[in-house]
Design an enzyme around this catalytic site. Sequence first.
Site, mmCIF file in Angstrom:
data_model
loop_
_atom_site.group_PDB
_atom_site.id
_atom_site.type_symbol
_atom_site.label_atom_id
_atom_site.label_comp_id
_atom_site.label_asym_id
_atom_site.label_seq_id
_atom_site.Cartn_x
_atom_site.Cartn_y
_atom_site.Cartn_z
ATOM 1 N N TYR A 127 -35.180 -104.989 31.055
ATOM 2 C CA TYR A 127 -35.729 -105.491 29.801
ATOM 3 C C TYR A 127 -37.176 -105.980 29.938
ATOM 4 C CZ TYR A 127 -35.615 -107.653 25.183
ATOM 5 O OH TYR A 127 -35.862 -107.987 23.867
ATOM 6 N N LYS A 179 -22.861 -102.527 35.221
ATOM 7 C CA LYS A 179 -22.649 -101.076 35.211
ATOM 8 C C LYS A 179 -22.748 -100.611 36.662
ATOM 9 C CE LYS A 179 -22.257 -97.093 32.985
ATOM 10 N NZ LYS A 179 -21.127 -96.718 32.141
ATOM 11 N N ASP A 213 -19.955 -100.768 28.969
ATOM 12 C CA ASP A 213 -19.499 -99.945 27.839
ATOM 13 C C ASP A 213 -18.062 -100.310 27.447
ATOM 14 O OD1 ASP A 213 -18.942 -98.982 30.343
ATOM 15 O OD2 ASP A 213 -19.253 -96.869 29.892
ATOM 16 N N ASP A 237 -28.967 -108.575 25.898
ATOM 17 C CA ASP A 237 -29.694 -108.368 24.638
ATOM 18 C C ASP A 237 -28.798 -107.634 23.647
ATOM 19 O OD1 ASP A 237 -32.100 -108.148 22.954
ATOM 20 O OD2 ASP A 237 -31.957 -106.017 23.412
ATOM 21 N N ASP A 241 -26.163 -109.295 20.165
ATOM 22 C CA ASP A 241 -26.133 -108.854 18.761
ATOM 23 C C ASP A 241 -24.710 -108.478 18.362
ATOM 24 O OD1 ASP A 241 -28.901 -109.140 18.608
ATOM 25 O OD2 ASP A 241 -29.132 -107.327 17.393
#
Length: 341
Positions: A127, A179, A213, A237, A241
Amino acid sequence: MEAPNNRIMATLIPGDGIGPEVTQATVEVLDALGSPFEWELCTAGMAGIDAAGDPLPAATLESIRRTKLALKGPLTTPVGGGFRSVNVRLREEFKLFANLRPAKTIIPGRYENIDIVLIRENIEGLYVAHEHFIPVGADPRAVAVSTGVNTRDGCRRIARFAFEYAVRNGRKKITIVHKANVLKALTGIFLEAAREIAQDYAGRVEVEDRIVDACAMQLVLNPWQFDMLLCTNLFGDILSDEIAGLVGGLGLAPGANLGEHAAIFEAVHGSAPDIAGKGVANPVSLMLAACLMLEHVGRPELAARLRSAISDALLQDQVRTRDLGGTASTKEFTAALIKRL
Ligand code: ATP
């Protein structure tokens, strides 16, 4: 920084888009609450360019250095070209390594009784956007390269922060999000360091890990299984949301950037250019961020009063902005809240 009469100096950055509207609403409500903050008004983002020719003016940095405390509206980051994200620069400048993003149901909607705290590593990973293009033939931007850097110390530091938060706040379980099956180095080191720190909290905080995921899907299917999420910067991030969506959207999602040299409180949402200037923005996210700020300076009783007034205005008075299915303007919601206080 303490001002005279036990007032606390804090930097106020209204920001861009809906920022000035939601910031004004929040300051009015904090005044009605009798908050201890004494504001130093500063600019950043597009507003910084307009006022000082710089998206992060020196005066704003100096103010935060002095006060070590800021309430910040959203700052527009141009997509593609333009200047580097000011949010990212602020996090780097003040080593704000921890991003705290709680999501708690106020208005029951599709989901009820959600109570998840997401802790996001805030200054490492993909990021931070260390990027460049490589030219090939006539195309100067034929190949895009982005470098993510996670350090073992940085991963340990955020994991320690998360586990300490869990112990202090009576949280039971931390899910490490990664991940590591594909990004074996970049997110593998995160998983490894978090598991190592978890050993110090064995018997006090349960720990598990999920691939990002699968975690995203489980958050939709059965969010109640999660208590705290510990994420790398980019995954945090995105998932923050998602958890904001579980409790009614970006209008109800606060965040805190915490570090060794300062603390900056903000809404999770961006500058919402589509509704800027229309007077319809929901100010609750920034108000909930102000609650986190009150707790940070040792005034939890004021935070509790403000949270309960917000909940009364939304649930009992049924005064809601458009994003929550109501018709109230920002000003009407703020007036209803002040009446409650
Ligand atoms: P930025 O580039 O600054 O992140 P954005 O438009 O990409 O801006 P957001 O500002 O987070 O992202 O907005 C996403 C959507 O959510 C928009 O449709 C916006 O109107 C809505 N939204 C965001 N914050 C609020 C709010 N406080 N009140 C009402 N709607 C909001």
